[in-house]
Design an enzyme around this catalytic site. Sequence first.
Site, PDB file in Angstrom:
ATOM      1  N   ASP A  70      21.494 -37.281 -20.688  1.00  0.00           N
ATOM      2  CA  ASP A  70      21.299 -36.180 -21.617  1.00  0.00           C
ATOM      3  C   ASP A  70      20.000 -36.439 -22.365  1.00  0.00           C
ATOM      4  O   ASP A  70      19.724 -37.573 -22.764  1.00  0.00           O
ATOM      5  CB  ASP A  70      22.477 -36.066 -22.588  1.00  0.00           C
ATOM      6  CG  ASP A  70      22.636 -34.650 -23.115  1.00  0.00           C
ATOM      7  OD1 ASP A  70      22.435 -33.695 -22.346  1.00  0.00           O
ATOM      8  OD2 ASP A  70      22.936 -34.481 -24.310  1.00  0.00           O
ATOM      9  N   TYR A 159      10.134 -28.120 -22.388  1.00  0.00           N
ATOM     10  CA  TYR A 159       9.117 -28.114 -23.449  1.00  0.00           C
ATOM     11  C   TYR A 159       7.795 -28.765 -23.003  1.00  0.00           C
ATOM     12  O   TYR A 159       6.913 -28.981 -23.831  1.00  0.00           O
ATOM     13  CB  TYR A 159       9.658 -28.856 -24.679  1.00  0.00           C
ATOM     14  CG  TYR A 159      10.888 -28.224 -25.295  1.00  0.00           C
ATOM     15  CD1 TYR A 159      10.775 -27.291 -26.321  1.00  0.00           C
ATOM     16  CD2 TYR A 159      12.165 -28.538 -24.841  1.00  0.00           C
ATOM     17  CE1 TYR A 159      11.899 -26.698 -26.890  1.00  0.00           C
ATOM     18  CE2 TYR A 159      13.301 -27.956 -25.402  1.00  0.00           C
ATOM     19  CZ  TYR A 159      13.161 -27.038 -26.416  1.00  0.00           C
ATOM     20  OH  TYR A 159      14.280 -26.454 -26.979  1.00  0.00           O
ATOM     21  N   ASP A 160       7.663 -29.082 -21.730  1.00  0.00           N
ATOM     22  CA  ASP A 160       6.468 -29.782 -21.240  1.00  0.00           C
ATOM     23  C   ASP A 160       5.135 -29.149 -21.665  1.00  0.00           C
ATOM     24  O   ASP A 160       4.204 -29.878 -22.026  1.00  0.00           O
ATOM     25  CB  ASP A 160       6.504 -29.906 -19.707  1.00  0.00           C
ATOM     26  CG  ASP A 160       7.400 -31.046 -19.244  1.00  0.00           C
ATOM     27  OD1 ASP A 160       7.813 -31.866 -20.090  1.00  0.00           O
ATOM     28  OD2 ASP A 160       7.688 -31.111 -18.032  1.00  0.00           O
ATOM     29  N   ARG A 186      12.692 -40.087 -19.471  1.00  0.00           N
ATOM     30  CA  ARG A 186      13.679 -40.225 -18.407  1.00  0.00           C
ATOM     31  C   ARG A 186      13.342 -41.414 -17.520  1.00  0.00           C
ATOM     32  O   ARG A 186      14.200 -42.197 -17.141  1.00  0.00           O
ATOM     33  CB  ARG A 186      13.724 -38.935 -17.574  1.00  0.00           C
ATOM     34  CG  ARG A 186      15.080 -38.675 -16.983  1.00  0.00           C
ATOM     35  CD  ARG A 186      15.246 -37.299 -16.359  1.00  0.00           C
ATOM     36  NE  ARG A 186      14.095 -36.444 -16.460  1.00  0.00           N
ATOM     37  CZ  ARG A 186      13.939 -35.535 -17.423  1.00  0.00           C
ATOM     38  NH1 ARG A 186      14.864 -35.352 -18.328  1.00  0.00           N
ATOM     39  NH2 ARG A 186      12.848 -34.809 -17.472  1.00  0.00           N
TER      40      ARG A 186
HETATM   41  P1  IMP Z   1      18.809 -32.352 -20.150  1.00  0.00           P
HETATM   42  O1  IMP Z   1      19.826 -33.082 -20.955  1.00  0.00           O
HETATM   43  O2  IMP Z   1      17.999 -33.263 -19.310  1.00  0.00           O
HETATM   44  O3  IMP Z   1      19.384 -31.195 -19.397  1.00  0.00           O
HETATM   45  O4  IMP Z   1      17.755 -31.750 -21.151  1.00  0.00           O
HETATM   46  C1  IMP Z   1      18.114 -30.810 -22.132  1.00  0.00           C
HETATM   47  C2  IMP Z   1      16.931 -29.947 -22.423  1.00  0.00           C
HETATM   48  O5  IMP Z   1      15.861 -30.742 -22.959  1.00  0.00           O
HETATM   49  C3  IMP Z   1      16.326 -29.243 -21.213  1.00  0.00           C
HETATM   50  O6  IMP Z   1      16.967 -28.011 -20.976  1.00  0.00           O
HETATM   51  C4  IMP Z   1      14.883 -29.044 -21.641  1.00  0.00           C
HETATM   52  O7  IMP Z   1      14.781 -27.930 -22.479  1.00  0.00           O
HETATM   53  C5  IMP Z   1      14.627 -30.282 -22.465  1.00  0.00           C
HETATM   54  N1  IMP Z   1      14.017 -31.349 -21.627  1.00  0.00           N
HETATM   55  C6  IMP Z   1      14.648 -32.408 -21.055  1.00  0.00           C
HETATM   56  N2  IMP Z   1      13.783 -33.161 -20.377  1.00  0.00           N
HETATM   57  C7  IMP Z   1      12.579 -32.582 -20.523  1.00  0.00           C
HETATM   58  C8  IMP Z   1      11.280 -32.909 -20.035  1.00  0.00           C
HETATM   59  O8  IMP Z   1      11.049 -33.891 -19.320  1.00  0.00           O
HETATM   60  N3  IMP Z   1      10.309 -32.067 -20.390  1.00  0.00           N
HETATM   61  C9  IMP Z   1      10.507 -30.967 -21.172  1.00  0.00           C
HETATM   62  N4  IMP Z   1      11.699 -30.616 -21.620  1.00  0.00           N
HETATM   63  C10 IMP Z   1      12.732 -31.421 -21.317  1.00  0.00           C
END
Ligand code: IMP
Length: 202
Positions: A70, A159-160, A186
């Site tokens: 997450d 948000y990249d 990540r």
């Molecule tokens: P998740 O838990 O990886 O699904 O991330 C939740 C949310 O955070 C995503 O829907 C994106 O809006 C944002 N997010 C996660 N990882 C990234 C990234 O590497 N770049 C930009 N936005 C991210």
Amino acid sequence: MQHKIVFATNNPHKLKEIQSLLGNHFQLLSLKEIGFEGDIPENQTTLEGNALEKARYIFDKYAFPCFADDTGLEVDALGGEPGVYSARYAGPLQNYGAEEKRSAANISKLLAKLSGNPNRNARFRTVIAYLDGKEEHFFEGIVNGSIIDVRRGSEGFGYDPVFIPEGQTGTFAEISLSEKNKISHRARAFALFVEHMKRQKS
Ligand code: IMP
């Protein structure tokens, strides 16, 4: 020998990223491959809680070693928002069709809230929860950076386009996936996870 583990995610972007990070050490099984369809609950108020809830949900159904991650964007001037609500910052997921539309709305809300604020400090934080059948393990990766006020670049997702990692001049959307994998939140969390898995093998 390849180790089979389930990655509890429905996000194809992430599966692609993690596959490229893990290399041949592990055989990643997608939810589809184990026959799971649908949504995994994600009802907690912390990244740790959500990652664990997702991994536990699949582990309890399939008894396979399983991990989930997450991620949240934590913005200092907004008291750590959007954080665990990063995906649905601009509203419930079902309000938006395509992921691009949702990301565009999330970024617009973020930029509006930060408008005129000189404090642009932020970080992406990823938490991985891994259930190996015996214990719960957690791994965390952070990349610090800042939020710019105009979108730049077309790579990546989420948000990249408005996040510049510390020490760089371009946004995450202006660098390739392989460059991003060298420094991202990540990637850092998964590097710790992979180290852990390698220690288990030896
Ligand atoms: P998740 O838990 O990886 O699904 O991330 C939740 C949310 O955070 C995503 O829907 C994106 O809006 C944002 N997010 C996660 N990882 C990234 C990234 O590497 N770049 C930009 N936005 C991210």
